[in-house]
Design an enzyme around this catalytic site. Structure first.
Site, PDB file in Angstrom:
ATOM      1  N   HIS A   1       0.841  -1.198   0.000  1.00 24.43           N
ATOM      2  CA  HIS A   1       0.000   0.000   0.000  1.00 24.43           C
ATOM      3  C   HIS A   1       0.875   1.245   0.000  1.00 24.43           C
ATOM      4  CE1 HIS A   1      -3.233  -2.694   0.961  1.00 24.43           C
ATOM      5  NE2 HIS A   1      -2.653  -3.074   2.074  1.00 24.43           N
TER       6      HIS A   1
ATOM      7  N   GLU B   1      -1.517  -0.819   8.156  1.00 23.35           N
ATOM      8  CA  GLU B   1      -2.426  -1.769   8.789  1.00 23.35           C
ATOM      9  C   GLU B   1      -1.669  -2.630   9.785  1.00 23.35           C
ATOM     10  OE1 GLU B   1      -3.959  -4.639   5.839  1.00 23.35           O
ATOM     11  OE2 GLU B   1      -2.242  -4.127   4.621  1.00 23.35           O
TER      12      GLU B   1
ATOM     13  N   ARG C   1      -1.129  -4.588  -6.362  1.00 19.86           N
ATOM     14  CA  ARG C   1      -0.853  -6.025  -6.391  1.00 19.86           C
ATOM     15  C   ARG C   1       0.468  -6.263  -7.102  1.00 19.86           C
ATOM     16  NH1 ARG C   1      -5.476  -7.837  -8.767  1.00 19.86           N
ATOM     17  NH2 ARG C   1      -6.558  -8.045  -6.796  1.00 19.86           N
TER      18      ARG C   1
ATOM     19  N   HIS D   1       3.376  -7.441   1.688  1.00 23.76           N
ATOM     20  CA  HIS D   1       2.719  -8.351   2.627  1.00 23.76           C
ATOM     21  C   HIS D   1       1.698  -9.239   1.937  1.00 23.76           C
ATOM     22  CE1 HIS D   1       0.135  -4.783   2.411  1.00 23.76           C
ATOM     23  NE2 HIS D   1      -0.871  -5.570   2.690  1.00 23.76           N
TER      24      HIS D   1
HETATM   25 ZN    ZN Z   1      -2.916  -4.913   2.944  1.00 22.36          ZN
END
Ligand code: ZN
Length: 314
Positions: A97, A115, A192, A172
């Site tokens: 991200h 996150e 992605r 991740h």
């Molecule tokens: Zn994520």
């Protein structure tokens, strides 16, 4: 009079989803491919609704837009956090991200995404991907170009109760056989990097290699953000992370605990066990918000609570 506000989740069916949330939490999931429950969400792509009480049936977004007093008059267009439970019955794609700055320039003003994951349960031998092994940006780009994924990706074994902090820029992926709780910035911006060469309806899913390479932190710098476990007899307390955007703590209640709510809002997820919060029965899979000015919440029973709030700027 201030009250605890309980939510019912929004469910998302995905290719890699499963049915553990029905068995573990008794959720009325829509199918055996349910991968995500957005348990505390004001995100337009999936909103959680209040269950019971004064605000029954309203969305968290309604509360944020029309009852800002519940959040201590906090500023901001969007509610800042999003909490999900994720049931991965297959590997998720490898992602990264952007941070706020990159997202605001390249994603039309949206937020970045930091996150964190708390492992609720996992299969024997399960693992996770956090970070990479490239030492320089040139090495990173070469390894991605040549598809040296096994050498590049940093794979770690996981166990129930593990915690991972994933700042923006960290590569991740959640892998097969993992049930976890995710606390994150309220954002959907994902790049992605790799999808194991899989096909969906005969075609590979879109990759975002350029954006990924722009935002991946290199070299990977991971750190354990967990504080020490404080044993108070009736409960154990531990700070899992005090990050830039949110602070997440774990309360392992053995008989009782006094959880103080002196933040604009406090989110509480019952991760396991059961008991009461100020006399209201709660069990694993319940998610709630304690509004501004609520004061002390009396927790009784044998249960594990994950509590999140925004981090005050010092
Ligand atoms: Zn994520």
């Amino acid at each position: 009079m201030s009250e605890l506000i309980f939510f019912q989740p929004f469910f998302k069916q995905v290719l890699w989803g499963g049915h553990k949330m029905r068995e573990v939490y008794g959720y009325p999931i829509p199918g055996d491919d349910t991968g995500e429950a957005w348990v505390i969400s004001a995100n337009p792509h999936g909103q959680s609704l209040v269950r019971g009480g004064t605000y029954d049936g309203q969305s968290l977004k309604d509360l944020w837009d029309h009852h800002r007093e519940l959040f201590g008059g906090m500023e901001g267009k969007e509610f800042p956090l999003l909490v999900k439970i994720i049931d991965a019955n297959d590997h998720l794609s490898i992602q990264v991200h952007p941070d706020d700055e990159y997202a605001s320039v390249h994603e039309g003003g949206s937020q970045g995404k930091t996150e964190c994951w708390y492992i609720l349960d996992c299969e024997e031998g399960a693992d996770i991907i956090i970070g990479h092994h490239a030492r320089t940006r040139k090495e990173l780009e070469e390894m991605i170009k040549e598809g040296c994924w096994d050498d590049l990706l940093r794979k770690l074994p996981i166990h129930k109760g593990d915690f991972f902090y994933i700042p923006s820029g960290t590569v991740h992926a959640i892998r097969k056989g993992t049930l976890l709780l995710e606390v994150q910035q309220n954002s959907d911006t994902t790049y992605r990097l790799y999808d194991y060469g899989r096909l969906q309806n005969g075609k590979p899913r879109e990759l975002h290699l350029k954006q990924s390479m722009d935002v991946i932190a290199c070299p990977h710098e991971g750190s354990d953000t967990r504080g020490p476990v404080e044993d108070h007899g009736a409960y154990e307390f531990c700070t899992l992370v005090e990050g830039q955007y949110f602070t997440v703590t774990r309360w392992n209640v053995k008989t009782d605990a006094a959880v103080s709510q002196d933040y604009p809002f406090l989110l509480i997820d019952v991760a396991s066990g059961s008991g009461t919060l100020d006399g209201i029965p709660v069990k694993a899979g319940d998610h709630l918000l304690a509004p501004a000015g609520y004061g002390v919440i009396r927790a009784e029973g044998a249960m594990e609570l994950i509590a999140s709030h925004i981090t005050e700027k010092h």
